[in-house]
Structures are given as structure tokens and as C-alpha cells.
Design an enzyme around this catalytic site. Sequence first.
Site, short mmCIF file in Angstrom:
data_model
loop_
_atom_site.label_atom_id
_atom_site.label_comp_id
_atom_site.label_asym_id
_atom_site.label_seq_id
_atom_site.Cartn_x
_atom_site.Cartn_y
_atom_site.Cartn_z
N HIS A 215 -4.67 3.51 -3.63
CA HIS A 215 -3.46 4.05 -3.03
C HIS A 215 -3.73 4.35 -1.55
CE1 HIS A 215 0.57 5.51 -3.85
NE2 HIS A 215 0.35 6.58 -3.12
N SER B 174 4.19 4.40 -0.64
CA SER B 174 4.27 5.39 -1.71
C SER B 174 5.71 5.89 -1.86
CB SER B 174 3.28 6.52 -1.44
OG SER B 174 3.07 7.33 -2.56
N ASP C 229 -4.95 1.01 -7.76
CA ASP C 229 -4.23 2.22 -7.37
C ASP C 229 -4.23 3.21 -8.54
OD1 ASP C 229 -2.35 4.17 -6.65
OD2 ASP C 229 -1.12 2.72 -5.56
#
Length: 421
Positions: A377, A249, A344
Site C-alpha cells: 500500500h 487509497s 497490499d
Amino acid sequence: MHIASVTSRCSRAGAEALRQGAQLAADARDTCRAGALLLRGSPCAIGWVAGWLSAEFPARVVTGHALSRISPRSIGRFGTSWAAQRADQILHAALVDAFGPDFRDLVWHPTGEQSEAARRSGLLNLPHIPGPHRRYAAQTSDIPYGPGGRENLLDIWRRPDLAPGRRAPVLIQVPGGAWTINGKRPQAYPLMSRMVELGWICVSINYSKSPRCTWPAHIVDVKRAIAWVRENIADYGGDPDFITITGGSAGAHLAALAALSANDPALQPGFESADTAVQAAAPYYGVYDLTNAENMHEMMMPFLEHFVMRSRYVDNPGLFKAASPISYVHSEAPPFFVLHGEKDPMVPSAQSRAFSAALRDAGAATVSYAELPNAHHAFDLAATVRSRMVAEAVSDFLGVIYGRRMGARKGSLALSSPPAS
């Protein structure tokens, strides 16, 4: 006897789940406090922070930690699902695309251990990949690498039997958290556990976070950590000439930017002469173009403007471009293995596809991309079959790069035996 054994494993798993749950609860509490600080300044960030919390602290994380302590073989039985098979195929194809069909013959690690996938002819048949747990030797946690107090601490993961004469390859882990929250624990445990088992040294870092700091303080700290590792890791058995980097991320954004901007004095104030080059990068579900709002979650641009950059994009587009890893792609880029989840909801996988394509278009020699089906994610936080397969694939990727550096030597020297002088 078998029932007693299962009961004992389940009991240990329950205790581990409670311990991990307590740690995750503490992390979540700190995250909520930071989130409250963010929301105090901008109610529009509610959607972004809420989504990030649900992605970073799901209940499955605790369950995954618990299951990982019961029996890796038992967990492996659940890996025959369609999703696991597809992930296996995609990871394998990504490595074949980068190195050719015989890539496993090129993998080399300090232990000399052949990859588990190679021995079993397929990631789904992995007999054992360690569950996520910290591996510290004495005096290797909360080491200061800069003047930033708690934000400039790092942990060193290493095998306890690493001989003083050894120079193990190094992997730096940059944590995610929307540039604002979270720290060096408990992210990337499946990957770091695997790399340590293979004889690597892993370094997990903290860094300055918004809104207390403004860009580019985040990347300056990451580069400061790289410089510290190059200067000091030999004291812990690491090789200062072979440093790689990973992150998820926001950590992927920072890891990629660091890998592509080696020795850039503009991002190294006060340590301009330090060598901050890395030999490979493996970023997960990252943001690589901060200028393309169409390839972002709808709340990301206002979030970046208000909390991270402290500037509106329309007023200062150059600032956002200079913070984007995609702006730094070049033909001499180190090898990249870019990974992203197909589903995601926080960072569209189009970010990683465009970044990988830009690296290839720039002439980068080694670029591998894997987009995992049905993955969301932070898919690697839980000790699932998929996260372990990803850890194994990344270890193979880094093992090939390390093998190249070592002259693609086959066989091994015993980890506990220093090389002959």
C-alpha cells in the site's frame, strides 16, 4: 573533484532529508492526533489505524526523498532488480493492452517532449525523472475552493515559464488517508513533479474528513473542487476542457467515484448545474466496492460503519452501494488506468481487479490495469525507481488521452510561446 561533487550532493541530500523528515514528522503528528480521536470512539479501530500509519509513514519515504536529490542516474542503477524489471514489464503490458504496441507514438504533452521511456526504449533506462518536490508559482498554494475552511484548500503546481496564453491540461490529485486523516501534502509528488515537467498543471486538494463529517461530504468536496477548477483554472494557464483526476487509497475511491458520477445532482448539493466531468482517471490502490467485505481488510467494514458512513451495512446497504464506484460503471466512462500493489495488506488487489473487470464488462472504451509485483500500500510515496516508473507510465497514459484530444498531433509548440491567434 569527483569526491567533492559526491560529497556536495550527499550534503544537499542530507539537508533535504531533514527538511522532508520534519514535514513528514508534522504530518505523522497530525495523523496520530486524528488517530487518537478515532480510537477514543472505537478501540476496534486500533489495527486499522496502526496498519495505515505503517503504510503511509514508513522510514523509506524519508530515505527516498533524500536519494532523489542525489542523482537520478545513480538511483537508476538500482532499478535492475527483478522487482523493477517485473514492474517495467507489467506497466508496459498494461499500456500495450489499452493502446497497442505503438502507444508511445501516440503520447503528446504540452512541452512536446517525447516520453523518457520512448527515448531510451525502456522504463529501466530512464535518465531522469524529477524527484518529489513542490512546484508552485506565486499565489498558488492554499487557495480556497469552497466554504469548508482548511478542508477546502488546494495547491496549484505549474511550471514558472508557463505562458499566459497557454491552456495546459490539468491533473487533480485527491489525497488518501482512510477518509479521516492526511491532506494535500506530501502525496503523489513523483507523479505531479513529472506531469508539471511535461507542461501539465496539477491541483492537489484537501477535503472534509471523518469523523468530523459524514458521508457523502467527502465526495461532495471533491466534486466542488472539480467545479472550481473548471471555472477558474484558465486564470492559472490551465485548460478547463481537459481535466483528469488521480488519487491513492481513499483518494482513489473518491477520484474513481467522481469520474464515474459526473454531474450527478445527488452528489452536488447547491451546485447541481456545475460541470464535474473529467476526461481520464488514474486511481492507485483504491477501494471500489464498499459492499464486499470479503474483498476488504477485516477491519475496514467496522471502520466505515463507525467513522465514515455512521451507519451499519446491514441496516442501510443502499448507502454503501451508492458510495461504491463499482456501482457507477457505464459504457461512457472516461479512460481509466487502475494501479495496485500485489502485496497490499490494507486494500486487497482483488478490489482493483474486480473494478477493472466491471468497467470492461460495462463497455468502457479504455481500461488499463497494472498490478505491481511485491508492491504494498502507498507504494508511490517514496521516490523509488518503481514509483518513478509508475509516474512515467501514468504520464504516458494521460499523454495518449491528451494526444487524442489534440488530434494526436506530433511535434510541439514551445511551452513559452502562446499559440497563434
